[in-house]
Design a protein around this motif. Sequence first.
Motif, short mmCIF file in Angstrom:
data_model
loop_
_atom_site.label_atom_id
_atom_site.label_comp_id
_atom_site.label_asym_id
_atom_site.label_seq_id
_atom_site.Cartn_x
_atom_site.Cartn_y
_atom_site.Cartn_z
N ILE A 64 -33.81 -43.87 43.73
CA ILE A 64 -33.74 -42.53 45.04
C ILE A 64 -34.39 -43.22 46.41
N TRP A 65 -33.68 -42.52 47.33
CA TRP A 65 -33.83 -43.58 48.78
C TRP A 65 -33.59 -41.08 49.65
N CYS A 66 -34.89 -41.67 50.16
CA CYS A 66 -34.72 -39.33 51.35
C CYS A 66 -34.75 -39.54 52.49
N HIS A 118 -32.36 -35.42 53.08
CA HIS A 118 -31.52 -35.52 52.45
C HIS A 118 -31.62 -37.17 51.29
N CYS A 119 -31.23 -36.46 50.17
CA CYS A 119 -31.89 -38.09 48.96
C CYS A 119 -30.35 -38.60 48.19
N THR A 120 -30.05 -39.90 48.52
CA THR A 120 -29.43 -40.16 47.82
C THR A 120 -29.84 -41.22 46.47
N LYS A 148 -29.37 -43.16 43.10
CA LYS A 148 -28.36 -43.97 42.02
C LYS A 148 -28.23 -43.99 41.39
N ARG A 194 -23.15 -42.87 42.05
CA ARG A 194 -23.76 -42.36 43.60
C ARG A 194 -23.89 -40.88 43.63
N LYS A 195 -24.84 -40.56 43.81
CA LYS A 195 -24.47 -39.10 43.92
C LYS A 195 -25.58 -38.53 45.54
N GLN A 196 -25.52 -38.16 46.99
CA GLN A 196 -26.02 -37.70 48.30
C GLN A 196 -26.73 -35.67 47.47
N ASP A 243 -29.01 -32.38 49.43
CA ASP A 243 -30.02 -31.79 50.13
C ASP A 243 -31.19 -31.23 48.91
N TRP A 263 -23.31 -35.22 38.75
CA TRP A 263 -23.13 -36.07 39.32
C TRP A 263 -21.91 -35.90 39.94
#
Length: 140
Positions: free
Chosen positions: A51-53, A86-88, A90, A95-97, A99, A140
């Motif tokens: 996760i990356w936000c 926003h978070c991505t 994986k 992969r999904k982005q 809010d 997803w």
Amino acid sequence: MKRISSFLLMFLLAAFIIFMSLKQSENFSGAEYDIRIVNGFTDNSSLALVIWCTSDDKDIGGRALQVGDDFSWSVKTNLWGATPFHCTMKWDATRKQFDAFQVQRDVQRCGPLRTCFWLVREDGFYFSNDQVNWKKDFSW
């Protein structure tokens, strides 16, 4: 007559500002919301959920979450609301982005405790404000 019109205009403007501050007091007072994202996978995969936000003005970084792990942060609103986060996500090749926090959508639904929980499962992303009642928001 012009003086009465100016007075009336100022009165209406003041009434409007007071009304808006009462109606959306959390935006004016700077309410704080807690956002928490949990890896809710059930297949006990050794593959981590990555996760990356970020927001427009802040990068809160990323994590690799094993089953049951969580990633959390706080957002403070202001007069203009707050910048959406926003978070991505994986997981394997998927992969999904999305809010994770958006003022217009979440101010009411995060509840009186201002907590926004996300549970990520194999079939999608579930939202709750009490960690009991979950509603699927995204696939997803």
